[in-house]
Design a protein around this motif. Structure first.
Motif, PDB file in Angstrom:
ATOM      1  N   GLN A 209       0.834  -1.209   0.000  1.00 60.44           N
ATOM      2  CA  GLN A 209       0.000   0.000   0.000  1.00 60.44           C
ATOM      3  C   GLN A 209       0.868   1.258   0.000  1.00 60.44           C
TER       4      GLN A 209
ATOM      5  N   ASP B 191      -5.213   0.492  -4.785  1.00 58.92           N
ATOM      6  CA  ASP B 191      -5.571   0.031  -3.439  1.00 58.92           C
ATOM      7  C   ASP B 191      -5.477  -1.491  -3.342  1.00 58.92           C
TER       8      ASP B 191
ATOM      9  N   LYS C  96      -5.620   5.475  -6.154  1.00 64.54           N
ATOM     10  CA  LYS C  96      -6.660   5.622  -5.136  1.00 64.54           C
ATOM     11  C   LYS C  96      -6.180   6.557  -4.023  1.00 64.54           C
ATOM     12  N   LEU C  97      -6.521   7.820  -4.177  1.00 64.02           N
ATOM     13  CA  LEU C  97      -6.099   8.812  -3.182  1.00 64.02           C
ATOM     14  C   LEU C  97      -6.770   8.596  -1.832  1.00 64.02           C
ATOM     15  N   ASP C  98      -7.897   7.908  -1.828  1.00 65.90           N
ATOM     16  CA  ASP C  98      -8.639   7.736  -0.581  1.00 65.90           C
ATOM     17  C   ASP C  98      -8.169   6.543   0.246  1.00 65.90           C
ATOM     18  N   LYS C  99      -7.176   5.797  -0.258  1.00 67.95           N
ATOM     19  CA  LYS C  99      -6.642   4.718   0.579  1.00 67.95           C
ATOM     20  C   LYS C  99      -5.647   5.324   1.562  1.00 67.95           C
TER      21      LYS C  99
ATOM     22  N   GLU D 145      -2.007   6.490   3.231  1.00 68.55           N
ATOM     23  CA  GLU D 145      -0.891   7.248   2.667  1.00 68.55           C
ATOM     24  C   GLU D 145      -0.038   6.364   1.761  1.00 68.55           C
TER      25      GLU D 145
ATOM     26  N   ARG E  98       1.476  10.518  -2.940  1.00 63.36           N
ATOM     27  CA  ARG E  98       0.093  10.984  -2.787  1.00 63.36           C
ATOM     28  C   ARG E  98       0.000  12.498  -2.585  1.00 63.36           C
TER      29      ARG E  98
ATOM     30  N   GLU F   7      -2.068  15.077  -4.930  1.00 67.51           N
ATOM     31  CA  GLU F   7      -3.205  15.890  -4.473  1.00 67.51           C
ATOM     32  C   GLU F   7      -3.023  17.328  -4.914  1.00 67.51           C
TER      33      GLU F   7
END
Lengths: 382, 129
Positions: free
Chosen positions: A79, A85, A275-278, A280, A284, A288
């Motif tokens: 990860q 993700d 997948k920015l929402d997983k 760190e 990333r 963003e």
């Protein structure tokens, strides 16, 4: 030996090198590897390409590298170092992903395979093998997991095309139709136990990639059995030439062309694999910020309107004569029978149907922005 | 691979077939095989001048593009239009698929080119087979 001699790059050979030579393949150097570019006896790159679109082809892709991460915190490590993700992967599932630098650009693109509960295999590019392994090891130090370079342990063979499943099915008793696209299984193949069989590829077709022991005898045995089993389906051996034109028609990125250490994920249009929402992960923060700022360039598909073939590095111009970008890959597309290219241009020039020009050997040649992928296989009912 | 005796050859793998003051120009079997599937040929216009040793066009395969070098100087009298839509003809029969016909400026230039035996020796050295 002097230091200079010691650092002279030697060209590496896969375990199937002698087999390719026996088949009178045209060999070339690619990323430090001596690889078959085409097998002229098959009728050349176009014939190999179309065999994969219409029937099946087999490719020696042993130059690809393999990194295994295993242990309690293997998932956390994966990860942290990849952008997709991996927590969404079931055991025996795979995903397209990438290793990123902190600035959101590419170390490499990878396929992450989940082999077991805490066991992952990253399949990486030939040209970036050394760098990738170093990167993965250095950046997974803080996790309780063991990182192993298995690149030399496997001969990797890709069987690709609509008939690939029928070819491989003849050599295994595992039910391959139950392996979905981007899933894998452990199967007995050609009498070899526990072979990793993944329903993945780099051609835009259905197909499989198998990982067998890298000794010459085993490698040649499996290669020849695939050719024999595939004869009734019209399978042919395919080289890197067809591999490149196939992946280009399907708009699959190639490191050093569509992705690199100076291009970021948004520019490359690989948003859906990031997948920015997983939790760190490396890159990333920069991504963003880059997302908030918006991209300065974007990857587009071009079809040549006038005669000519755009190649890697050719400049792209607006009708006004202003240079706006450059070509990353271009070729005659054997199945589509068109001259196509991928290029980076500013988003305002990326509109479908827009007329642009490519400078080919000193001449401006008209091209049009077209939807990508250039080729998409017809979805069949399961 | 075969190389007809009535042709003259260059080190860049073009052939020229003289016929009095006229000549046809193409590429050799060795060249087409080295290139692989030919998908695009760029040729000069009728009436233009080509110069011995200088590029007069290009031939492009799926993998690569190569310049075409003029075996001799002259004025282009005819261009093989078929190659615009069927460049693969060169792969199928390189020895007989001419690209352009020219009116030779100085037929003596042909004496500097290789005969078939010279050419065969040349490609043996170059290709190592």
């Amino acid at each position: 030996m002097s230091a200079i001699e010691a650092t002279t790059p030697t060209v590496r050979k896969t375990a199937l090198n002698a087999v390719h030579r026996e088949m009178a393949a045209k060999m070339v150097e690619f990323n430090g590897w001596e690889m078959p570019v085409e097998y002229p006896a098959n009728g050349g790159i176009i014939a190999e390409h179309n065999a994969v679109r219409e029937r099946a082809g087999i490719f020696d892709v042993s130059h690809m590298g393999d990194i295994r991460l295993e242990g309690q915190e293997a998932l956390l490590a994966v990860q942290h170092i990849t952008m997709n993700d991996a927590a969404r992967l079931a055991i025996h599932q795979a995903q397209y992903s990438a290793l990123l630098y902190p600035q959101g650009t590419f170390v490499d693109d990878v396929i992450v395979h989940r082999l077991a509960e805490c066991d992952y295999l990253l399949v990486i590019n030939a040209g970036t093998r050394g760098k990738d392994f170093q990167w993965v090891r250095d950046n997974s130090r803080h996790f309780d997991c063991f990182v192993e370079n298995l690149s030399d342990a496997y001969t990797q063979i890709a069987i690709q095309g609509p008939q690939a499943i029928r070819v491989l099915q003849k050599l295994t008793d595992s039910e391959l139709s139950s392996v979905k696209f981007y899933w894998l299984t452990r199967a007995t193949v050609c009498g070899l136990h526990n072979v990793l069989v993944a329903r993945t590829g780099y051609t835009g077709e259905d197909g499989f990639e198998i990982y067998i022991p890298s000794d010459e005898g085993t490698s040649a045995m499996v290669w020849n059995q695939l050719l024999d089993a595939g004869r009734e389906f019209g399978v042919v051996a395919c080289g890197l030439g067809a591999r490149n034109t196939l992946r280009l028609e399907a708009k699959l990125p190639l490191y050093g062309h569509e992705i690199s250490d100076t291009l970021n994920v948004w520019e490359a249009g690989l948003d859906r694999f990031c997948k920015l929402d997983k939790m760190e992960f490396i890159g990333r923060g920069a991504l963003e910020e880059a997302k908030a700022e918006g991209v300065q360039r974007t990857l587009i598909g071009l079809e040549m309107v006038e005669r000519g073939i755009a190649r890697d590095g050719h400049k792209v111009f607006e009708q006004s004569g202003r240079q706006i970008g450059y070509v990353t890959s271009g070729s005659y597309a054997p199945f589509l029978k068109k001259s196509i290219a991928l290029a980076y241009v500013p988003p305002q020039s990326a509109e479908i149907g827009k007329e642009l020009q490519v400078e080919i050997r000193g001449q401006l040649v008209k091209a049009r922005v077209v939807p990508t992928p250039f080729y998409k296989r017809a979805k069949k009912k399961a | 691979m075969s190389y007809p005796a009535e042709l003259k050859y260059t080190k860049e793998h073009e052939w020229i077939k003289p016929d009095g003051d006229l000549a046809a120009i193409g590429i050799t079997d060795y060249a087409q095989q080295a290139l692989g599937d030919i998908v695009f040929v760029e040729l000069p216009k009728v009436g233009s001048e080509i110069m011995a040793g200088k590029s007069f066009g290009s031939v492009e395969s799926v993998k690569a593009v190569s310049d075409l070098y003029a075996p001799a100087s002259g004025k282009v009298t005819e261009v093989n239009q078929e190659l615009a839509t069927a460049p693969e003809k060169i792969n199928h029969d390189a020895n007989r698929t001419w690209m352009i016909r020219v009116e030779l400026k100085n037929p003596a230039e042909l004496n500097t080119l290789m005969s078939v035996s010279d050419y065969e020796r040349f490609i043996q050295e170059e290709g190592g087979h």
